[in-house]
Every structure is written in C-alpha cells, then in structure tokens.
Design a protein around this motif. Structure first.
Motif, PDB file in Angstrom:
ATOM      1  N   UNK A  24     -29.008  32.244  71.172  1.00 39.16           N
ATOM      2  CA  UNK A  24     -28.211  31.048  70.880  1.00 39.16           C
ATOM      3  C   UNK A  24     -27.457  30.556  72.110  1.00 39.16           C
ATOM      4  N   UNK A  25     -27.312  31.427  73.108  1.00 39.73           N
ATOM      5  CA  UNK A  25     -26.662  31.060  74.372  1.00 39.73           C
ATOM      6  C   UNK A  25     -27.666  30.442  75.346  1.00 39.73           C
ATOM      7  N   UNK A  26     -28.888  30.255  74.890  1.00 38.59           N
ATOM      8  CA  UNK A  26     -29.919  29.674  75.742  1.00 38.59           C
ATOM      9  C   UNK A  26     -30.615  30.679  76.630  1.00 38.59           C
ATOM     10  N   UNK A  27     -30.487  31.965  76.308  1.00 39.23           N
ATOM     11  CA  UNK A  27     -31.047  33.027  77.124  1.00 39.23           C
ATOM     12  C   UNK A  27     -32.274  33.645  76.463  1.00 39.23           C
ATOM     13  N   UNK A  28     -33.101  34.300  77.273  1.00 38.22           N
ATOM     14  CA  UNK A  28     -34.321  34.936  76.806  1.00 38.22           C
ATOM     15  C   UNK A  28     -34.180  36.455  76.828  1.00 38.22           C
ATOM     16  N   UNK A  29     -35.007  37.093  76.007  1.00 40.19           N
ATOM     17  CA  UNK A  29     -35.038  38.555  75.987  1.00 40.19           C
ATOM     18  C   UNK A  29     -36.433  39.011  75.604  1.00 40.19           C
ATOM     19  N   UNK A  30     -36.639  40.316  75.682  1.00 39.90           N
ATOM     20  CA  UNK A  30     -37.865  40.935  75.194  1.00 39.90           C
ATOM     21  C   UNK A  30     -37.566  41.741  73.934  1.00 39.90           C
ATOM     22  N   UNK A  31     -38.619  42.146  73.259  1.00 42.23           N
ATOM     23  CA  UNK A  31     -38.486  43.007  72.084  1.00 42.23           C
ATOM     24  C   UNK A  31     -39.458  44.172  72.235  1.00 42.23           C
ATOM     25  N   UNK A  32     -39.035  45.349  71.817  1.00 47.11           N
ATOM     26  CA  UNK A  32     -39.891  46.525  71.902  1.00 47.11           C
ATOM     27  C   UNK A  32     -40.073  47.155  70.526  1.00 47.11           C
ATOM     28  N   UNK A  33     -41.045  48.060  70.458  1.00 46.87           N
ATOM     29  CA  UNK A  33     -41.229  48.919  69.287  1.00 46.87           C
ATOM     30  C   UNK A  33     -41.715  50.270  69.791  1.00 46.87           C
ATOM     31  N   UNK A  34     -40.966  51.320  69.514  1.00 43.39           N
ATOM     32  CA  UNK A  34     -41.367  52.669  69.892  1.00 43.39           C
ATOM     33  C   UNK A  34     -42.248  53.227  68.775  1.00 43.39           C
ATOM     34  N   UNK A  35     -43.495  53.549  69.102  1.00 38.74           N
ATOM     35  CA  UNK A  35     -44.409  54.027  68.061  1.00 38.74           C
ATOM     36  C   UNK A  35     -45.127  55.297  68.517  1.00 38.74           C
ATOM     37  N   UNK A  36     -45.659  56.011  67.538  1.00 37.67           N
ATOM     38  CA  UNK A  36     -46.402  57.224  67.838  1.00 37.67           C
ATOM     39  C   UNK A  36     -45.612  58.497  67.636  1.00 37.67           C
ATOM     40  N   UNK A  37     -44.511  58.422  66.884  1.00 40.42           N
ATOM     41  CA  UNK A  37     -43.699  59.619  66.635  1.00 40.42           C
ATOM     42  C   UNK A  37     -43.737  59.952  65.143  1.00 40.42           C
TER      43      UNK A  37
END
Length: 346
Positions: A193-206
């Motif tokens: 909402x501040x006009x900024x970008x990010x990434x998203x992760x998912x930890x899998x295999x546990x």
C-alpha cells in the motif's frame, strides 16, 4: 480437471498429473509471459547476525546447539563487505538477519541509511516480515511505523522470507512464536500500500502436506489480487541438515518440479516464479525453467542461511558461469535489476 475450481480438494489433484503434462501446462504460461528468457541479477547477500530470539525447528542458521558459533557483524564489517561486492558489480544488497535481541531499534535503519548514502544506485532488499514482526514485539512499534522507517532509511523492497507454510498447525510445530500467517500477509499488504514491492516464499519438503502447499499458494494469490505488490513467488526447498525437525522423507525431484509447475499454474497474477538455485542446486534450478520458473536468483557471493542446512551455495556463483549454464540449458540469460527491469541479454 477444472483449474478454475479453486478448492484445495480439487487443486491438490494437480500432483496426480503426469510430470510432463503438468510441465507443459506451466511452461506454456511461462513462455507466454517471458518467452525463452531466464532472469538473474548480480547481488550480495549480507546476514548481519545469527543470534536469534526465536527458535524455529527447521532453521540451521541461527546459533543453537547444532550451530554453536554465534556472530554479530559490526557496521564496519558490513560496509566492507558491501563495498567489495559493489566494486565487483553487485547492485543489490539482500540483507536478512536473525532476530537479534542485542541490537537497538535504530541499528537496522542506521545500516540501511549508511549503505544508501555510500552507494546511491544500490537496491536494498531487506527485512523479512518475520523481522518486522520481531521489531514490533520487541520495541512495541506498529507495523506501519517500522515499514515507514524502513522506507525512510533507504529500503527499496522486501524479501519474502518468514512465510514458511501458512497453515497454523504446521507453524505451531516448526516455528512457534514467530510471525503468524495473518500478520505476515498483513505486513506485506501494508508495504504494498506504500507503493513498494516484495517477494513471497513457501518453505516446502518438511512436515507439510500437499494440501498445505496449495493453501499457501492460494493465500499469496488472494493478496496479490488485492495489492499487486509481489514481484516473484519463490518455492524454497527445505534443507534437512543441522536442525531439529528430523525429517526422514525428502521430496523427489519429480515432486519438487511438480511444486514449481503448480506454483506457476496457480499464480497467474504473480509475474515471476523463481527457482532459487541456493536451495535447489544449480542443475535442478535450470531444469525448473522448463517447468514454469523464469528466474534463478543471482550471484549471491556469500550464502549463509541455506548452506547452514546443507545446501551447496556457500560461495555463490560467478556471473559468467551463471550465464554459461543458462545458455547451455537452452535459454536466453537476461540480467535484471531487483524490480525485474531488463538490463542486458546475453
């Protein structure tokens, strides 16, 4: 099966499809968006400390009985590493730390501001949502205040760490006390909402199920529909050494590739799927480009977090080697900036 039926019971059936059928679906989407390109950048990972107030059972990086070597970098050490990396061509500093209870609140922002003042054209990707939540809990600061301080001190984008798996029953077992799923999503929503970008992760295999993975991906999709702030989704493969989960069954290469393909298929609104070579290994990351991924991350130079868990990524990779490997895999290497603007094709 009907991909438009977004129920978990329906979408988990994607795992039952033949690997190459699933790969064809994902690769078709990938080609429509990115053609034959594989993106990478020249970046430097900086991890200021491994002393952590939170205890996550999957983590091999933080100092504990299986990693009895705590450290705290000084400001001078951080600036020295940054300068040497910048002189070698790095234009992104990826700064992620443990939740160190010894640092005062202003320490983080002083580091960011100093780096930005010294290297005006650098992109600072820093502070996972888990770190933001830690500062919120430790210093009684609102998420909004912390994120504003990040922006004011020169942070350009946020990495996607701390997401792990959103299912509460899994988080209770692997990262109890850490930011919960609702607040992870809230922090990224505010940042967007501040006009900024990010990434998203998912930890899998546990210890998570395939249903948990589908749920996680759909939560990212829902937020992206609202905020359009995620640059990339990154399925992170769990590293099984030097931690306390004691996972016995590790996903096969087929299951890993299916997870990447499913991510591409179910996230039409997220532009990039990153096959992070530091967790997958370079060879599997390159194969993943045939299964929906279009990004491989970057040179990294020094990688502490995944390598602590057994990944062969400690020393990063040379830019020319990365370009050569991408070409040998039949793709066009494209140097990008941190926001996926193309800089140079090879």
């Amino acid at each position: 099966m009907d991909i438009n039926d977004l129920s978990i019971d329906n979408l988990v059936k994607l795992y039952d499809l033949d690997l190459f059928e699933l790969g064809d679906m994902a690769h078709s989407i990938r080609e429509d968006i990115h053609s034959n390109k594989v993106y990478f950048n020249v970046n430097r990972h900086i991890n200021p400390s491994n002393i952590c107030a939170d205890i996550c059972k999957f983590c091999a990086f933080s100092s504990h009985r299986k990693n009895p070597n705590p450290y705290e970098m000084t400001k001078e050490e951080i600036l020295g590493d940054a300068a040497s990396a910048y002189n070698r061509g790095a234009r992104e500093f990826h700064i992620v730390s443990a939740h160190n209870p010894n640092y005062p609140y202003a320490w983080y922002f002083d580091i960011f501001k100093t780096l930005k003042d010294k290297f005006s054209d650098i992109h600072i990707k820093a502070m996972t949502a888990a770190e933001v939540d830690f500062l919120h809990r430790r210093f009684n600061k609102s998420y909004e205040n912390i994120l504003q301080d990040m922006q004011d001190s020169g942070v350009d984008s946020m990495p996607g760490g701390g997401a792990e798996i959103f299912a509460s029953e899994v988080r209770e077992k692997i990262c109890k006390g850490k930011v919960d799923a609702q607040n992870w999503l809230k922090i990224h929503s505010i940042w967007h909402s501040m006009g900024k970008k990010s990434n998203a992760t998912m930890l899998f295999g546990h210890i998570e199920s395939k249903e948990h993975r589908i749920h996680h991906i759909l939560e990212i999709r829902k937020l992206q529909d609202k905020s359009d702030g995620f640059n990339a989704f990154i399925p992170l493969l769990y590293q099984r050494q030097n931690n306390f989960l004691n996972v016995k069954k590790f996903p096969s290469g087929i299951e890993i590739l299916k997870t990447i393909a499913i991510s591409r298929i179910l996230l039409p609104n997220v532009p990039n799927i990153k096959a992070y070579w530091a967790t997958l290994g370079l060879n599997l990351a390159l194969v993943s480009q045939e299964f929906g991924a279009n990004d491989i991350d970057g040179t990294i130079e020094i990688e502490n977090i995944q390598s602590a868990g057994g990944a062969n990524s400690k020393r990063g990779i040379n830019k020319d080697e990365l370009i050569s490997q991408i070409k040998d895999a039949g793709f066009i290497p494209v140097l990008r900036d941190s926001l996926y603007n193309e800089i140079e094709s090879y």
